[in-house]
Design a protein around this motif. Structure first.
Motif, PDB file in Angstrom:
ATOM      1  N   SER A 234       6.439   1.515  -3.009  1.00  0.00           N
ATOM      2  CA  SER A 234       5.910   2.872  -3.153  1.00  0.00           C
ATOM      3  C   SER A 234       4.385   2.852  -3.297  1.00  0.00           C
ATOM      4  O   SER A 234       3.676   3.642  -2.665  1.00  0.00           O
ATOM      5  CB  SER A 234       6.546   3.549  -4.362  1.00  0.00           C
ATOM      6  OG  SER A 234       5.983   4.815  -4.582  1.00  0.00           O
ATOM      7  N   ALA A 235       3.877   1.933  -4.114  1.00  0.00           N
ATOM      8  CA  ALA A 235       2.424   1.824  -4.310  1.00  0.00           C
ATOM      9  C   ALA A 235       1.738   1.418  -3.010  1.00  0.00           C
ATOM     10  O   ALA A 235       0.676   1.959  -2.660  1.00  0.00           O
ATOM     11  CB  ALA A 235       2.116   0.820  -5.421  1.00  0.00           C
TER      12      ALA A 235
ATOM     13  N   SER B  57      -0.951   3.845  -1.093  1.00  0.00           N
ATOM     14  CA  SER B  57      -2.304   3.323  -0.878  1.00  0.00           C
ATOM     15  C   SER B  57      -2.648   3.292   0.614  1.00  0.00           C
ATOM     16  O   SER B  57      -3.760   3.662   1.017  1.00  0.00           O
ATOM     17  CB  SER B  57      -2.413   1.912  -1.474  1.00  0.00           C
ATOM     18  OG  SER B  57      -3.649   1.337  -1.139  1.00  0.00           O
TER      19      SER B  57
ATOM     20  N   SER C 124      -1.474  -2.191   4.989  1.00  0.00           N
ATOM     21  CA  SER C 124      -1.584  -2.698   3.619  1.00  0.00           C
ATOM     22  C   SER C 124      -2.116  -4.131   3.638  1.00  0.00           C
ATOM     23  O   SER C 124      -1.983  -4.833   4.647  1.00  0.00           O
ATOM     24  CB  SER C 124      -0.220  -2.634   2.924  1.00  0.00           C
ATOM     25  OG  SER C 124       0.702  -3.467   3.596  1.00  0.00           O
TER      26      SER C 124
ATOM     27  N   GLU D 235       8.965  -0.022  -6.741  1.00  0.00           N
ATOM     28  CA  GLU D 235       7.672   0.420  -7.271  1.00  0.00           C
ATOM     29  C   GLU D 235       6.519  -0.168  -6.457  1.00  0.00           C
ATOM     30  O   GLU D 235       5.528   0.508  -6.181  1.00  0.00           O
ATOM     31  CB  GLU D 235       7.511   0.023  -8.752  1.00  0.00           C
ATOM     32  CG  GLU D 235       8.542   0.601  -9.684  1.00  0.00           C
ATOM     33  CD  GLU D 235       9.843  -0.208  -9.712  1.00  0.00           C
ATOM     34  OE1 GLU D 235       9.859  -1.413  -9.355  1.00  0.00           O
ATOM     35  OE2 GLU D 235      10.865   0.389 -10.078  1.00  0.00           O
TER      36      GLU D 235
END
Length: 189
Positions: free
Chosen positions: A78-79, A83, A45, A75
């Motif tokens: 999780s994103a 991704s 990420s 949230e």
């Protein structure tokens, strides 16, 4: 009749050439399968909190979190996970396409098809994805030494010779052993 024969010969040679092409493409299928089975694609990420490793077929093999990732709101984490998984799976698909194209011939245009689809899906350009592929491309493995002895001696190596085992100590042996030994000794005379 001669022109017809020449045409048949030309068609036959064209057919043989096609068969040779297919044989060449499938000659190294085992190597391709081996490469595909060892395939790994890693994505991290942007904040470096989540790392995902995808394998053949886009299978998620590992997900790693840093301490910072665990401090994120659910949230946001999780994103980031979703991704990063998408990026790892996409890279896996690009690598698979490159391996198949390398072994089966680039006239299949698999890499281009995958890049075009992913560019559309991720809202980026094919050039950007190609650049990512170039960055992630591993250095080629060292070429293995072949058994070509044209430049080496087969009688002497530069490596130190391993000590040879001592011959077995003579044993008295059985009566059968002595009989066979005497039999062969007599034949030699």
């Amino acid at each position: 009749m001669s022109a017809e024969f020449e045409q048949l010969v030309a068609e036959f040679e064209k057919f043989q050439s096609s068969i040779q092409n297919v044989d060449d493409r499938f000659a190294n299928i085992g190597g391709m399968q081996d490469e595909l089975s060892r395939l790994e694609a890693t994505a991290t990420s942007p904040d470096r909190a989540v790392t995902v490793v995808a394998g053949p077929g886009g299978a998620v093999m590992d997900v790693k979190f840093t301490e910072e990732a665990l401090r994120q709101r659910p949230e946001a984490l999780s994103a980031a996970v979703m991704s990063t998984i998408q990026q790892a799976v996409a890279e896996s698909a690009r690598k698979q396409a490159a391996i198949v194209e390398e072994h089966m011939g680039d006239d299949l245009n698999l890499v281009d098809q995958v890049l075009e689809t992913q560019a559309e899906l991720f809202g980026t350009t094919v050039e950007d994805l190609k650049a990512r592929m170039d960055e992630a491309a591993p250095t080629p493995p060292a070429v293995e030494q072949s058994d070509d002895y044209s430049q080496r001696s087969v009688l002497r190596t530069d490596e130190p010779e391993a000590p040879r085992p001592a011959p077995p100590a003579p044993s008295g042996g059985s009566d059968g052993d002595r009989f066979l030994k005497n039999l062969f000794d007599e034949d030699d005379r």
